[in-house]
Write a protein that holds these residues in place. Structure first.
Motif, mmCIF file in Angstrom:
data_model
loop_
_atom_site.group_PDB
_atom_site.id
_atom_site.type_symbol
_atom_site.label_atom_id
_atom_site.label_comp_id
_atom_site.label_asym_id
_atom_site.label_seq_id
_atom_site.Cartn_x
_atom_site.Cartn_y
_atom_site.Cartn_z
ATOM 1 N N ILE A 109 -5.093 -13.773 -8.697
ATOM 2 C CA ILE A 109 -3.936 -13.922 -9.579
ATOM 3 C C ILE A 109 -3.871 -15.319 -10.183
ATOM 4 C CG2 ILE A 109 -1.419 -13.939 -9.716
ATOM 5 C CD1 ILE A 109 -1.357 -11.941 -7.441
ATOM 6 N N ILE A 118 1.379 -10.117 -2.502
ATOM 7 C CA ILE A 118 0.712 -11.332 -2.965
ATOM 8 C C ILE A 118 0.271 -12.121 -1.737
ATOM 9 C CG2 ILE A 118 0.989 -13.516 -4.189
ATOM 10 C CD1 ILE A 118 3.099 -12.044 -5.934
ATOM 11 N N HIS A 125 -4.557 -5.599 -3.016
ATOM 12 C CA HIS A 125 -4.591 -4.310 -3.704
ATOM 13 C C HIS A 125 -4.667 -3.091 -2.789
ATOM 14 C CE1 HIS A 125 -8.720 -5.474 -3.006
ATOM 15 N NE2 HIS A 125 -9.167 -4.308 -3.419
ATOM 16 N N ASN A 164 5.677 -6.720 -3.069
ATOM 17 C CA ASN A 164 4.698 -7.312 -3.987
ATOM 18 C C ASN A 164 3.639 -7.987 -3.131
ATOM 19 O OD1 ASN A 164 5.980 -6.772 -6.611
ATOM 20 N ND2 ASN A 164 7.606 -8.026 -5.750
ATOM 21 N N TRP A 184 -3.937 -10.635 -5.183
ATOM 22 C CA TRP A 184 -3.233 -9.361 -5.110
ATOM 23 C C TRP A 184 -3.872 -8.516 -4.018
ATOM 24 C CZ3 TRP A 184 1.259 -8.000 -6.869
ATOM 25 C CH2 TRP A 184 1.618 -6.654 -6.879
#
Length: 167
Positions: free
Chosen positions: A140, A111, A79, A109, A77
């Motif tokens: 993740i 990722i 962040h 998202n 992730w």
């Protein structure tokens, strides 16, 4: 000015403020040499620095069957990435591209994924090379690299399906 969040000429952000659709469970934390976005590589290298994937205790048994030298796909992730850009100009060259046509970390998202080789283990940590994320990035998931993985379960009819149209 914070250069990590600037909008370049030609870039477009959305003001979407809807609710999220799913939740994630972070299973570990990634430790790399990079603490600033401006110093983090754009893509991991197989000969890059040794990084450590720290697995959280509840997930340690899930590592069974992963051998040293295994190729793994690491999902993480991002962040500290923006999530609102629809159009981006990654090289700041005036050429605008849609977010989904890029591998940029800036996406709805955020990722990230990298293919790494497991160099070894140190307690609850996996030692790998090939990551391209910041120190402290939440983990993740881990999966065997699909190019080297043979499914262990019995085949399903869809495994043999080719061509045709989907309606």
């Amino acid at each position: 000015m914070n250069m990590d969040n600037e909008i370049r000429d030609g870039e477009v952000a959305t003001d979407w403020s809807g609710e999220t659709d799913a939740g994630l469970v972070f299973i570990g934390r990634i430790h790399t040499p990079w603490s600033e976005l401006g110093r983090c590589p754009r893509a991991g290298r197989a000969d890059g620095p040794l990084c450590r994937i720290e697995m959280f205790d509840p997930w340690l048994p899930a590592l069974a069957g992963i051998a040293d030298g295994a190729m793994l796909e690491v999902f993480y992730w991002l962040h500290r990435s923006r999530r609102d850009l629809l159009l981006q100009c990654p090289r700041n060259d005036g050429v605008t591209r849609g977010t989904f046509s890029l591998r940029s970390p800036i996406r709805p998202n955020p990722i990230g994924t990298s293919i790494v080789r497991l160099d070894g283990r140190d307690g609850a940590s996996l030692l790998v090379r090939g990551l391209d994320c910041l120190d402290g990035t939440p983990l993740i998931d881990l999966k065997p690299d699909r190019s080297e993985f043979t499914p262990m379960a019995l085949p399903k009819p869809g495994d043999f399906q080719v061509g045709g149209a989907h309606s």
